[in-house]
Design a protein around this motif. Structure first.
Motif: not given
Length: 332
Positions: A192, A195, A199, A278, A281, A293, A297, A300-301
């Motif tokens: 995260q 990630l 962002y 999210i 994004a 998508w 996300q 990947r957190s």
């Protein structure tokens, strides 16, 4: 005793370097932008705040680390600490955390392979600093002597390998309290963090989406890849790595956050922060397959299980629909 220890360390590490053959060349070192994680824990011995990372781990006075606390099945950011006095295997700290720190709180830092240099650079730097310090400044216990020797030998061996392998994530430097199993369990949090760094690089304002504490922590966990100034992070009070934020984007995020609080009222605060990020994004990226998508996300957190959570996979699009209805009224 102190001179004897330094000689012993020098011999051990020199043997380690000789066993590896030729040292890392300049081209390999220049390519060593791989990320190295630092991981340790907070100690409150005698009421004094400490972390169990020190000079041998490459932690020096003035360095900043991010602090997190385990809550249920995830971590919440507490803020940052600064190294006030680095000893060999531990350091005293000053805290800028939002709440009082506790025994066992997690501390994380990052640097690149290039910042540390070769294994020989690492060894010589440590030995030089130990000679400069006052004689009684770094009193060693028997346990300290063993830990210092083993840690330094291990890091010297790893450093050149990290430079040669040129991986995006090179490896980790961990205190004795962070076992392999504990470090492996931190993978969702580390994912995260990466990630959120991504962002912010695209212009998403973390402070507006997830709060100032997260913004400060991500600043600390974004290394300056500068050989001449191998600090672990930028000044967390400036967030200089974030791109300028226009007022219209801030207003959109405020609408997203209000909507998220309504739709995800029964979710953890960190799950809500993630949803706001999210949704923001999505507005920025406009992915062709939005549902896919969003799942990526979430995976990947620090909540990877949400990628299989049907309710969350429905709730994030619902937040987007409600947001668009409030703002433009065009999302079906």
């Amino acid at each position: 005793m102190r001179i004897h220890l330094l000689l012993m360390l020098s011999v051990i590490c020199s043997q380690s370097l000789l066993a590896q053959g030729p040292g890392t060349d300049v081209a390999e070192l220049n390519a060593g932008a791989g990320l190295v994680w630092l991981a340790g824990t907070v100690r409150t011995d005698g009421g004094t705040l400490r972390v169990d990372l020190g000079d041998v781990h490459g932690v020096l006075e003035g360095d900043r680390l991010a602090v997190f606390r385990k809550y249920e099945d995830h971590h919440i950011p507490l803020g940052i600490v600064q190294i006030a006095d680095a000893r060999t295997v531990w350091s005293s700290i000053t805290s800028a955390a939002t709440i009082p720190l506790q025994e066992g709180d997690l501390v994380l830092g990052v640097r690149t392979v290039r910042q540390t240099g070769t294994g020989e650079n690492l060894q010589n730097g440590f030995l030089r600093r130990q000679l400069i310090r006052n004689g009684d400044r770094n009193g060693y216990t028997s346990a300290d002597r063993v830990e210092v020797a083993l840690t330094l030998r291990s890091l010297v061996r790893k450093q050149d390998r990290w430079a040669r392998e040129k991986k995006e994530i090179a490896g980790s430097v961990r205190s004795s309290s962070i076992t392999s199993a504990k470090y492996a369990a931190l993978e969702p949090l580390r994912n995260q963090i990466l990630l959120m760094r991504k962002y912010r690089e695209t212009g998403i304002p973390l402070e507006t989406c997830a709060g100032r504490t997260w913004d400060n922590c991500i600043t600390v966990l974004t290394p300056r890849d500068n050989v001449d100034n191998p600090a672990l992070e930028a000044d967390p009070t400036t967030s200089s790595l974030a791109l300028p934020t226009d007022e219209q984007l801030k207003q959109r995020i405020e609408v997203i956050r209000d909507t998220t609080s309504f739709v995800l009222y029964d979710r953890f605060a960190e799950e809500q922060n993630l949803a706001v990020l999210i949704c923001t994004a999505v507005e920025q990226d406009s992915p062709p397959n939005e549902a896919l998508w969003i799942g990526v996300q979430l995976s990947r957190s620090q909540f990877p299980g949400l990628a299989e959570d049907r309710e969350m996979l429905e709730e994030i699009p619902e937040i987007l629909r409600r947001h668009d209805q409030k703002s433009w009224g065009h999302r079906p």
